[in-house]
Design a protein around this motif. Sequence first.
Motif, PDB file in Angstrom:
ATOM      1  N   ALA A   1       0.841  -1.195   0.000  1.00 42.34           N
ATOM      2  CA  ALA A   1       0.000   0.000   0.000  1.00 42.34           C
ATOM      3  C   ALA A   1       0.878   1.248   0.000  1.00 42.34           C
ATOM      4  O   ALA A   1       1.801   1.370   0.813  1.00 42.34           O
ATOM      5  CB  ALA A   1      -0.913  -0.009   1.220  1.00 42.34           C
ATOM      6  N   THR A   2       0.578   2.160  -0.933  1.00 42.74           N
ATOM      7  CA  THR A   2       1.437   3.338  -1.108  1.00 42.74           C
ATOM      8  C   THR A   2       0.961   4.539  -0.305  1.00 42.74           C
ATOM      9  O   THR A   2       1.661   5.538  -0.206  1.00 42.74           O
ATOM     10  CB  THR A   2       1.458   3.771  -2.586  1.00 42.74           C
ATOM     11  N   GLY A   3      -0.260   4.458   0.222  1.00 41.62           N
ATOM     12  CA  GLY A   3      -0.815   5.595   0.956  1.00 41.62           C
ATOM     13  C   GLY A   3      -1.678   6.481   0.069  1.00 41.62           C
ATOM     14  O   GLY A   3      -2.378   7.361   0.550  1.00 41.62           O
ATOM     15  N   GLU A   4      -1.641   6.219  -1.233  1.00 41.83           N
ATOM     16  CA  GLU A   4      -2.442   7.013  -2.174  1.00 41.83           C
ATOM     17  C   GLU A   4      -3.830   6.400  -2.272  1.00 41.83           C
ATOM     18  O   GLU A   4      -3.967   5.164  -2.352  1.00 41.83           O
ATOM     19  CB  GLU A   4      -1.744   6.935  -3.530  1.00 41.83           C
ATOM     20  N   LEU A   5      -4.861   7.256  -2.302  1.00 43.28           N
ATOM     21  CA  LEU A   5      -6.231   6.752  -2.449  1.00 43.28           C
ATOM     22  C   LEU A   5      -6.715   6.978  -3.872  1.00 43.28           C
ATOM     23  O   LEU A   5      -6.422   8.005  -4.483  1.00 43.28           O
ATOM     24  CB  LEU A   5      -7.171   7.448  -1.468  1.00 43.28           C
ATOM     25  N   LEU A   6      -7.439   6.004  -4.391  1.00 45.47           N
ATOM     26  CA  LEU A   6      -7.987   6.122  -5.748  1.00 45.47           C
ATOM     27  C   LEU A   6      -9.511   6.113  -5.653  1.00 45.47           C
ATOM     28  O   LEU A   6     -10.087   5.173  -5.095  1.00 45.47           O
ATOM     29  CB  LEU A   6      -7.522   4.929  -6.585  1.00 45.47           C
TER      30      LEU A   6
END
Length: 338
Positions: A204-209
Motif C-alpha cells: 500500500a502506497t498511501g495514495e487513495l484512488l
Amino acid sequence: MVKVELLKELDNGIRFYSMENESLKIVVVNMGCRIMEIHTPDASGNKSDVILGLKNIEDYADDPAYFGAIIGRVANRIGDARFTLNGKTYELYANNGKNHLHGGKEGFDKKIFDVTPLENGLRFHYFSKDGEEGYPGNLNLYVTYTLNENAFSIHYEADTDADTVVNFTNHLYFNLSNTLDKVNDHYLQINSDYIGCVDDTCLATGELLPVKDTPFDFNKRKRIGQDLEADHIQLKNAFGYDHSFVLNGTENQLTLEEPVSGRRLIISTTAPVVQVYTGNFLKDGCIGKAGRVYENREGVALETQLMPNAINTEENPSTILRKGDKFESNTKYVFEIM
Ligand code: GLA
C-alpha cells in the motif's frame, strides 16, 4: 442455544473446538485461532462448508495463504520491513520480497492461543512479548468468536505496556458455492468510494484512488469476474483484486452472494477498511480440503482491518496503539439465503 465442544486435543497444546447452533457450525483450532470450517445452509437447506482451508493440521505450520487465521501483530505489508515510532526505527523480518507480511516469520497465525469456552462461543488470548518479530511492547490480544442465530462475530481487543503498532484481521477465504468453482461468478457489493493503491509488490502506497468509473466500483452489486481482468494498472500490480477498500457507514458494508447455491454473506464491521483479495496466489499453496492445491481465484478473502502500511504512509497512523490504550474492533458475518 450454542453447543461449544472440545473435539480433540493434541500433546503440543493444539485444541480443536466446534461451535454449533441451528444455523451454523464452525470448527476452530487454537493455533492462530484458525477457522477451519463454516457450514451454512444453501437455498435447499443443505449445509456445506463455505471457507477454504488445508487438509492436514501439520500443513498450517507452513501455510502461505493464511487460511482462516488471525493475523498479527500487523496485517498485510509493511514497506521495506521497517517503521519508525517515537523517533526509533524498528527492523522487521522481510518475508515477502523486501516487505514484511502478516506479522513476519512466525506471525499470530502460527501461535497457540489460550482458550476459554463461553456459553455462546470461544475466547482466545495470546501474549506477544516485547521484541517478538521486532515489535515493541508486551501485547495482549483477546479474540472472541461468538454465534448468535445466523451470525458469527469476531471481537478483537488488545492492550500494550509500550507504544506499538497493531492491525488485526481474520484471513477467511469464502467460496459460497457448492461446487467450489472460481469466485468469478460470486456477486460482491461494497459501500466504498476509495481504494488504497498498491505498488507492484502489492504494498500500500498511501495514495487513495476514487473507485468511480474504475473496476473497483462495487457500490452496485457486481459479478467479481466482471472487471477482474480489465486493463487497469492497479489490477496488474496485484494480479487481480488485492486492495483495501475504505468503507462507508457502520453496518452491512459488504455483501457477497452466490446465486446458484443461493447463499448470501453480509459483513458489518467497525473496522475502517476491508482488504479484498481474490486468491491471486492460491495456486502456490498447500494441499487444501479438496485434496489438491487450490487454483487461483477459488476463494475470496474479505479481511476487515486498518489501512495496510499505515505506519509508513499516514500522518497520524491509525495502526499505532499507545501504552495504556485499548484496541477494540468487531466484525459480524451474517449468513442468509438470497
Ligand atoms: C493478503 C495479501 C495478499 C497475500 C495474502 C496471503 O491478502 O494482501 O497479497 O499475501 O494475504 O497469501
